[in-house]
Design an enzyme around this catalytic site. Sequence first.
Site, PDB file in Angstrom:
ATOM      1  N   ASP A  89      19.284  49.784  41.609  1.00 31.58           N
ATOM      2  CA  ASP A  89      18.040  50.365  41.100  1.00 31.58           C
ATOM      3  C   ASP A  89      17.759  51.703  41.783  1.00 31.58           C
ATOM      4  O   ASP A  89      18.688  52.410  42.158  1.00 31.58           O
ATOM      5  CB  ASP A  89      16.890  49.370  41.330  1.00 31.58           C
ATOM      6  CG  ASP A  89      15.884  49.373  40.202  1.00 31.58           C
ATOM      7  OD1 ASP A  89      15.181  50.380  40.043  1.00 31.58           O
ATOM      8  OD2 ASP A  89      15.787  48.371  39.477  1.00 31.58           O
TER       9      ASP A  89
ATOM     10  N   HIS B  40      10.241  51.640  41.267  1.00 27.06           N
ATOM     11  CA  HIS B  40      10.824  50.641  40.366  1.00 27.06           C
ATOM     12  C   HIS B  40      11.670  49.621  41.118  1.00 27.06           C
ATOM     13  O   HIS B  40      11.517  48.402  40.945  1.00 27.06           O
ATOM     14  CB  HIS B  40      11.656  51.366  39.304  1.00 27.06           C
ATOM     15  CG  HIS B  40      12.133  50.517  38.178  1.00 27.06           C
ATOM     16  ND1 HIS B  40      13.309  49.799  38.231  1.00 27.06           N
ATOM     17  CD2 HIS B  40      11.598  50.274  36.950  1.00 27.06           C
ATOM     18  CE1 HIS B  40      13.486  49.161  37.082  1.00 27.06           C
ATOM     19  NE2 HIS B  40      12.451  49.434  36.290  1.00 27.06           N
TER      20      HIS B  40
ATOM     21  N   SER C 262      12.620  45.050  32.718  1.00 25.21           N
ATOM     22  CA  SER C 262      13.023  45.309  34.111  1.00 25.21           C
ATOM     23  C   SER C 262      12.367  44.325  35.061  1.00 25.21           C
ATOM     24  O   SER C 262      12.903  44.009  36.125  1.00 25.21           O
ATOM     25  CB  SER C 262      12.624  46.728  34.527  1.00 25.21           C
ATOM     26  OG  SER C 262      13.492  47.688  34.003  1.00 25.21           O
TER      27      SER C 262
END
EC number: 3.4.21.62
Length: 379
Positions: free
Chosen positions: A137, A168, A325
Amino acid sequence: MMRKKSFWLGMLTAFMLVFTMAFSDSASAAQPAKNVEKDYIVGFKSGVKTASVKKDIIKESGGKVDKQFRIINAAKAKLDKEALKEVKNDPDVAYVEEDHVAHALAQTVPYGIPLIKADKVQAQGFKGANVKVAVLDTGIQASHPDLNVVGGASFVAGEAYNTDGNGHGTHVAGTVAALDNTTGVLGVAPSVSLYAVKVLNSSGSGSYSGIVSGIEWATTNGMDVINMSLGGASGSTAMKQAVDNAYAKGVVVVAAAGNSGSSGNTNTIGYPAKYDSVIAVGAVDSNSNRASFSSVGAELEVMAPGAGVYSTYPTNTYATLNGTSMASPHVAGAAALILSKHPNLSASQVRNRLSSTATYLGSSFYYGKGLINVEAAAQ
């Protein structure tokens, strides 16, 4: 006659005694109760500096000093109602505030944990110990108090794996593995060995070559589970070979299906989720309804919570995000729980357990096999 007189005199005396006692009791009950002392913090004006002067101010007001602070110009004191009034009116007193009580903030269990029944497996004592999970990520804020990042690598020039300029990756990592430490949030598998593999930059983008490098690093370094909350619209032979190799080497590979929603019978699943060796994960909300943004298609394998997911975030904080996600790390964490209970299972066996025990929600084009049930999968 004398007896009768004595009798009535005695009765009168007794009556007066009872009346007096009753009246006395009533009078006592009507007396105001003694003022109750409470704890306060008394702050003094800058001219009041010595401990003895502070003590005298409170004492002369009818209060009692419990403690004087070393740095701030204040003292803790016990004051009743009258003393409180006196202290407040003293010209040398800057403020008086009640000594309130604080409480430890309880750990938040995000709705996704019980929805996929991860809490049931955790209660059995299986929390992902001895299982390695790589989060490919934007990196992970390794210093976050609710995360324990044990290693990693970066394939983004100029950016370290243990930092996250986007947020994120840190959010995804928390869903997988936020610590069971009575504060913050709880992850699906809080005892896993968490690795940060940075393949996306601080803007949230990354090259396919960087992602392939991250997959190879995870495979070479003995990861048990790879989570990829990322995707692209174009296929890649190199990426397919990388995930196929990882799966063949015993790595459970999980990826977000995508956030392109549905459009009739159009397959909207992205890559690498579209590859056969990858578990493609769609998103549901807290009521197990498919999230409108969740991609659909024949490759969709299972669903997990992905709407309004609360997790770790830089810097040392928490945030609520939406997306497949957010769903994918629930499945990666679930795979880790299964492996912590059954360490000898192959990647294909873990995958089969997740899909075969999922709760049916509807058409496989929209829901895959359904919502994962970790308790059933870990039996």
